[in-house]
Design an enzyme around this catalytic site. Sequence first.
Site, PDB file in Angstrom:
ATOM      1  N   GLU A   1      10.228   2.095  10.268  1.00  0.00           N
ATOM      2  CA  GLU A   1      11.218   3.158  10.070  1.00  0.00           C
ATOM      3  C   GLU A   1      10.434   4.448  10.136  1.00  0.00           C
ATOM      4  OE1 GLU A   1      12.778   6.225   8.573  1.00  0.00           O
ATOM      5  OE2 GLU A   1      12.623   5.155   6.664  1.00  0.00           O
TER       6      GLU A   1
ATOM      7  N   CYS B   1      13.631  11.816   6.227  1.00  0.00           N
ATOM      8  CA  CYS B   1      13.564  11.491   7.660  1.00  0.00           C
ATOM      9  C   CYS B   1      14.928  11.576   8.331  1.00  0.00           C
ATOM     10  CB  CYS B   1      12.959  10.109   7.858  1.00  0.00           C
ATOM     11  SG  CYS B   1      13.714   8.820   6.854  1.00  0.00           S
TER      12      CYS B   1
ATOM     13  N   LYS C   1       0.852  -1.182   0.000  1.00  0.00           N
ATOM     14  CA  LYS C   1       0.000   0.000   0.000  1.00  0.00           C
ATOM     15  C   LYS C   1       0.890   1.235   0.000  1.00  0.00           C
ATOM     16  CE  LYS C   1      -1.591   2.810   2.973  1.00  0.00           C
ATOM     17  NZ  LYS C   1      -1.576   4.071   2.155  1.00  0.00           N
TER      18      LYS C   1
ATOM     19  N   GLU D   1       9.572  17.031  14.362  1.00  0.00           N
ATOM     20  CA  GLU D   1      10.022  16.806  12.991  1.00  0.00           C
ATOM     21  C   GLU D   1       9.213  17.710  12.063  1.00  0.00           C
ATOM     22  OE1 GLU D   1      11.153  13.021  10.205  1.00  0.00           O
ATOM     23  OE2 GLU D   1       9.198  12.975  11.176  1.00  0.00           O
TER      24      GLU D   1
END
Length: 475
Positions: free
Chosen positions: A245, A279, A170, A379
């Site tokens: 992750e 990231c 997905k 973040e």
Amino acid sequence: MKHARKFYIDGEWVEPTVSRAREVIDPSTEQPIGTIAIGSAADAQKAIAAARSAFSSFSQTTKDERLALLRRILSILKRRNDEIGDIILREMGAPLAMARAEQAALGAAHFEQTIKTFETFAFEYMQRTTRIVHEPVGVVAMITPWNWPINQIACKVAPALATGCTMVLKPSEIAPFNAVIFAEIMDEAGVPKGVFNLVQGDGPTVGTMLASHPDVDMVSFTGSTRAGIAVAQAAAPTVKRVHQELGGKSPNIILRSADFSVAVSAGVRRCFGNSGQTCTAPTRMLVPAERMDEASSIAATEAAALVVGPPSDPRTDLGPVASAAQFDKIQALIERGIAEGAELVAGGPGRPSHLNAGYYVRPTVFARVTNQMTIAREEIFGPVLSIIGYDSEDEAIAIANDTPYGLAAYIQGDPKEARALAGRLRSGTVRLNSSAWDSAAPFGGYKQSGNGREYGKFGLHEFTEVKGIVGFLNE
């Protein structure tokens, strides 16, 4: 795109169970570039059933058969590289050269590294009288993000195929078209029916079904920490393996021994690459407090030199961020940085003045940031750099580790000093002196940056169960 309104299930392009569609937006124009079908729980169940049915035979294929399959996929990936790059440019705004040479090319790089590692990977070996056997984990649900889409698809699919797993993918509904091309490549390469399945959709519907279904043996997820928690919660009742992750807030320690003109400039470029949507981006630059003015001046100059513009323009360094939601989040955090007292030395709120449409963000640098400010904790996932001062190396390490994340860290300076400090950083990867990406190095995080490792032999291990056949040989 021929197959955008269909799913790839059990070796066929099929219509969705329920007719639902979503527009895909070009972030450089804010206009739709096409539509995809949005799957339901029933579509996910069909794909899982196909993967489960195919597992018994595919798991028994030989290493040579799977190597041949990986090589066929790699050949077609390389042939369609520019096509993949061009669609990534349109669906998530990566500049043209970068979209082809990095975004798309990383997919082939992962297949190349998997093939190289797989050729010498020992699935069975003796430990005294016990036979140690690595067997495929089973049916794997793969949920991938929009920021490096083919990279994250390939680093999951390649080792899963190598180890004999079957899978359901997905991809992100924000940047889905590259996954359609990838499914076409899998079909052309002759992947057996049911081994690879693609269902488009959203996280709450398709993602939750994949994570919670009892016939899924493992979930491999890349995305935000918030979404990763939801996936883990959905998977928990079936006690399946969950590989994650997740987010990062990576420190970049500039030592006193570093050449600041080189180290600071490189840190800015690495932070702002892919419009900050990485990231592992080194978003917290730690510099000696007495050199704050020097570092912030270099960083501001470097940020001002970056060209923000249409991704199709060869002069562009930074394209737009991927969506309106991402743009709004970044703008709110820039405003928060100003309100909390950080010194704005480059960029700031709003779209660059020469652009009147698109989700473009001004490359922004804050100086004299403290590690308690929101911009140093959250973040941001955009081109925003925070520069933090330190007095001693011990303090630099303490600041670097003072975060809920632990995906990556960076050190610039004398190699001997950098190596000595690397072991004190709580992160899955430490990169010294602008070192190049290594497709065989383990990739993954500590703390809320996730669990498990991808790439090379580490990725192969993640997709296997380990069996000990005790007494295989008599002493």
